[in-house]
Design a protein around this motif. Structure first.
Motif, short mmCIF file in Angstrom:
data_model
loop_
_atom_site.label_atom_id
_atom_site.label_comp_id
_atom_site.label_asym_id
_atom_site.label_seq_id
_atom_site.Cartn_x
_atom_site.Cartn_y
_atom_site.Cartn_z
N UNK A 18 0.81 -1.37 0.50
CA UNK A 18 0.49 -0.08 0.07
C UNK A 18 0.52 1.58 0.05
N UNK A 19 0.02 2.21 -0.01
CA UNK A 19 0.74 3.78 -0.50
C UNK A 19 1.69 3.96 0.99
N UNK A 20 1.11 3.43 2.12
CA UNK A 20 1.51 3.94 3.34
C UNK A 20 2.38 2.50 3.33
N UNK A 21 3.21 1.88 2.54
CA UNK A 21 4.09 1.23 3.02
C UNK A 21 3.97 -0.21 3.50
N UNK A 22 1.86 -0.50 3.81
CA UNK A 22 2.03 -2.50 4.77
C UNK A 22 1.88 -2.74 3.77
N UNK A 23 2.58 -3.56 4.37
CA UNK A 23 2.23 -5.02 2.81
C UNK A 23 1.43 -6.43 3.19
N UNK A 24 1.13 -6.81 2.18
CA UNK A 24 0.09 -7.81 1.74
C UNK A 24 0.30 -8.91 1.33
N UNK A 25 -0.04 -10.26 2.15
CA UNK A 25 -0.18 -11.93 0.91
C UNK A 25 -1.22 -11.80 0.85
N UNK A 26 -1.92 -12.11 -0.30
CA UNK A 26 -3.28 -13.13 -0.51
C UNK A 26 -2.30 -14.91 -0.76
N UNK A 27 -3.25 -15.51 -0.19
CA UNK A 27 -2.96 -16.40 -0.89
C UNK A 27 -2.96 -17.01 -2.28
N UNK A 28 -2.22 -17.61 -2.53
CA UNK A 28 -2.48 -18.62 -4.05
C UNK A 28 -3.76 -19.65 -4.55
N UNK A 29 -3.77 -19.40 -5.40
CA UNK A 29 -5.08 -20.91 -5.32
C UNK A 29 -5.14 -21.77 -5.34
N UNK A 30 -5.32 -22.57 -4.04
CA UNK A 30 -4.58 -24.59 -4.21
C UNK A 30 -3.71 -24.25 -3.33
N UNK A 31 -2.78 -22.58 -2.36
CA UNK A 31 -2.44 -22.85 -1.54
C UNK A 31 -3.23 -23.41 -0.34
N UNK A 32 -3.73 -23.33 0.10
CA UNK A 32 -4.11 -23.68 2.01
C UNK A 32 -4.28 -24.55 1.69
N UNK A 33 -5.29 -25.32 0.76
CA UNK A 33 -5.04 -26.96 0.42
C UNK A 33 -3.92 -27.73 0.59
#
Length: 649
Positions: A18-33
């Motif tokens: 984000x603009x404030x430098x915060x970081x986000x991870x969005x899990x890829x498909x099938x990864x959580x399984x």
């Protein structure tokens, strides 16, 4: 018991800042399984959080938020660059076992090669982690769909077994990674599998060959289908032969994965820069990097595309007719002077940031200036009051960013994307060493101003954003979200847009249309101004009609506000830009998209285009005789007007 180490970016998750430098991870498909399957197995991380103080801490916090409880042993978390085997050796030591008992799961084939030098096993995708534990190979696999079998049926089987697609050539052919176990599941389901070489430390590319094919004698009376099949095989052989000759002696052998649309699929070993191989007469976008993605089979954008068919586009945009107020605002903001100012800063004529020293030498993905340009563009979008995000990905050891600037409309049914690519190249230029002998282009040091390709498109996106700000300041509001996106590493096989579109599909993004501008300032002296609108897609289904409808909206706008510009609408299989610009990454996921450009491609009769003659050379500057900012303004105005109209303004 094996210890599994995962890379994060593009393997476990899509990464955005984000603009404030915060970081986000969005899990890829099938990864959580996959992670749940290995709930009782020790798991760690080997990932580069990027430079700067506190980067590792921010990455650790984002990891815990996205994958709570999955990576609980801090001793197995390793942050740092993966440019040598050192970090992999550290990981093996932390596992307190043998290297052969450790598995590194990572999409980047160069990083997998380094892990292997440390003695680790590797997996190219989380789906194949169990295969790596079992020491079973993963193979490049061509999947044939007989009559009666559909991509939806293939997806249902593939998502339940060890199969991950990397390219959908048609509704009859898919290129994928698969184990023999996965291939057997598909075969039992009625699909045809053709197992090719081992994936290991290779990556897949589609290399198109635009050279004419000489048919063998005796084919004059052959059926059209037989002739087409023969031409496909011959073109693939010619393309593969050329690639092998170009890399001979420079890298390990390149493997053929068989014919592909317009060329050949190849498996390139780590360290082999297929992106730098240019067959004679190659047209733009001749090389495409292929990324593993389960969503390639589902094409999540198709559901939305069916909603936004011709009637849907019209209903959301006042029947596609721009309002006088919008046209006036576009004419005021998108001017030759504004475009020239942006291009001058992006291509090194003027300082990148007004009032500060430092000019851009090259925006090549390998050049240091690439990151400086991203910073400057990000700052400009923030000044316009837009929500700015950087989407991170890695290419050839470089940490790169796509840049997204958004005006969000709460409750909107979808977003309109106005896009271009921010990187450049001079790979077709002529360079000499200190003794005057020819040498290859060196992207790290050679100038690549890219004023037209694609400084002109990037400048157009900036002026479109400036126009939106002016409209909002005047009290008007769109009914759809408007997003301005600049892709990186387009010149390396559409890499940036593929990462972006893949991530958008994974998060269920709703996109009504993508308007890509790729080279809009090239006009040879004395030539009639001509704009190409490319809607052709190799992906069948709703995306075809929806992209054509989007192209119709652009064409209609050109006729209304730039009547001196001739329109060439290109669609279907005859569109020479099929799969060759960043709009194709959205076609792959089922979204309507068009690429708008100068007269770049030769006509079917062989008449050369009237665009720039400095394509991919150091001569692609704002001072080039073919660089016409008045022409660029005409195209940019039409695209901006179409986008804002589609957004409800």
């Amino acid at each position: 018991m094996a210890v599994l180490f995962f890379d994060i970016g593009a393997t476990l998750a899509d990464v955005s800042f984000e603009a404030d430098g915060s970081l986000r991870f969005s899990p890829r498909p099938r990864v959580l399984d996959v992670l749940d399957h290995f709930a009782d197995v020790r798991k760690g991380i080997i990932s580069n959080p990027g430079p700067g103080q506190g980067a590792a801490e921010r990455a650790a916090a984002a990891l815990d938020e996205a994958f709570a409880g999955q990576f609980a042993d801090d001793r197995l978390i390793h942050w740092g660059p993966k440019t040598s085997r050192a970090i992999f050796d550290e990981a093996v030591t932390s596992a307190e076992g043998t290297a052969d008992g450790c598995v590194f799961v990572g999409e980047d084939h160069d990083e997998r090669a380094l892990a292997r030098t440390a003695g680790m096993r590797t997996a190219a995708h989380p789906v194949f982690a169990q295969a790596a534990v079992d020491n079973r190979p993963v193979l490049w696999t061509r999947i044939g769909l007989p009559q009666g079998r559909t991509l939806a049926q293939l997806e249902a089987l593939a998502n339940g077994t060890e199969v991950v697609p990397v390219h959908v050539a048609s509704d009859r052919l898919v290129l994928a990674m698969a184990t023999t176990l996965g291939a057997e599941v598909l075969q039992r389901g009625g699909f045809i599998t053709d197992l090719r070489g081992s994936v290991e430390d290779t990556a897949a590319f589609l290399v198109r060959d635009d050279r004419p094919v000489t048919m063998p004698e005796g084919f004059t009376d052959a059926s059209d289908e037989s002739s087409a099949d023969t031409e496909t095989v011959l073109r693939a052989a010619a393309a593969y032969g050329f690639v092998c000759a170009e890399v001979a002696g420079k890298a390990p052998p390149v493997g053929s994965l068989g014919p592909a649309p317009g060329g050949v699929y190849v498996a390139a070993p780590a360290g082999t820069a297929i992106e730098h191989v240019h067959p004679p007469g190659a047209r733009p976008g001749h090389t495409e990097r292929l990324l593993p993605d389960p969503a390639l089979l589902s094409r999540p954008g198709e559901v939305q595309t069916e909603e936004f068919a011709v009637e849907g586009l019209a209903e959301g945009s006042g029947n596609g007719v721009p309002s006088p107020e919008t046209v006036a605002a576009v004419r005021a903001a998108v001017t030759p002077e504004a475009l020239r100012g942006h291009v001058a800063r992006l291509s090194g004529v003027d300082p990148l940031v007004a009032g500060q020293p430092g000019k851009v030498r090259s925006r090549d993905a390998s050049a240091a200036d690439n990151a400086r340009v991203v910073d400057a563009l990000s700052l400009r979008f923030q000044e316009l009051g837009l929500t700015v995000r950087r989407h991170a990905f890695r290419w050839r050891g470089h940490r790169l960013f796509n840049l997204e600037a958004e005006h969000r409309v709460e409750g909107a049914d979808s977003a309109v994307l106005v896009t271009a690519h921010l990187d450049s190249t001079a790979a077709s230029g002529h360079f000499v060493d200190a003794d005057g002998r020819p040498r290859p282009y060196d992207p790290a040091v050679d100038p690549a101003p890219g004023a037209d390709d694609d400084g002109s498109g990037t400048a157009a996106v900036l002026t479109a954003a400036e126009c939106l700000r002016a409209l909002i300041a005047d009290g008007r509001q769109p009914t759809r979200t408007v997003r301005f996106v600049l892709f990186n590493a387009e010149e390396q096989g559409l890499v940036g847009s593929k990462f972006y579109a893949r991530a958008a599909a994974a998060t269920g993004d709703r996109i009504v249309g993508v308007l890509q501008m790729d080279m809009i300032a090239g006009l040879q002296s004395g030539s009639a101004p001509t704009v190409e609108i490319h809607a052709g897609s190799s992906v069948p289904g709703p995306v075809v009609g929806a992209s054509d409808a989007l192209g119709d909206l652009v064409a209609r706008t050109v006729r209304e506000i730039a009547s001196d510009v001739t329109v060439q609408q290109l669609t279907g299989a005859d569109d020479p830009a099929v799969g060759r610009s960043d709009h194709a990454s959205f076609h792959e996921r089922g979204w309507a998209a068009v690429a708008v450009s100068e007269d770049l491609f030769s006509s079917p009769q062989g008449t050369p285009g009237t665009g720039t003659r400095q394509y991919h050379t150091p001569g692609d500057t704002i001072l080039d005789e073919d660089h016409d900012t008045q022409f660029a303004a005409s195209i940019a105005r039409c695209v901006t007007t179409t986008a804002l109209t589609l957004a409800g303004l």
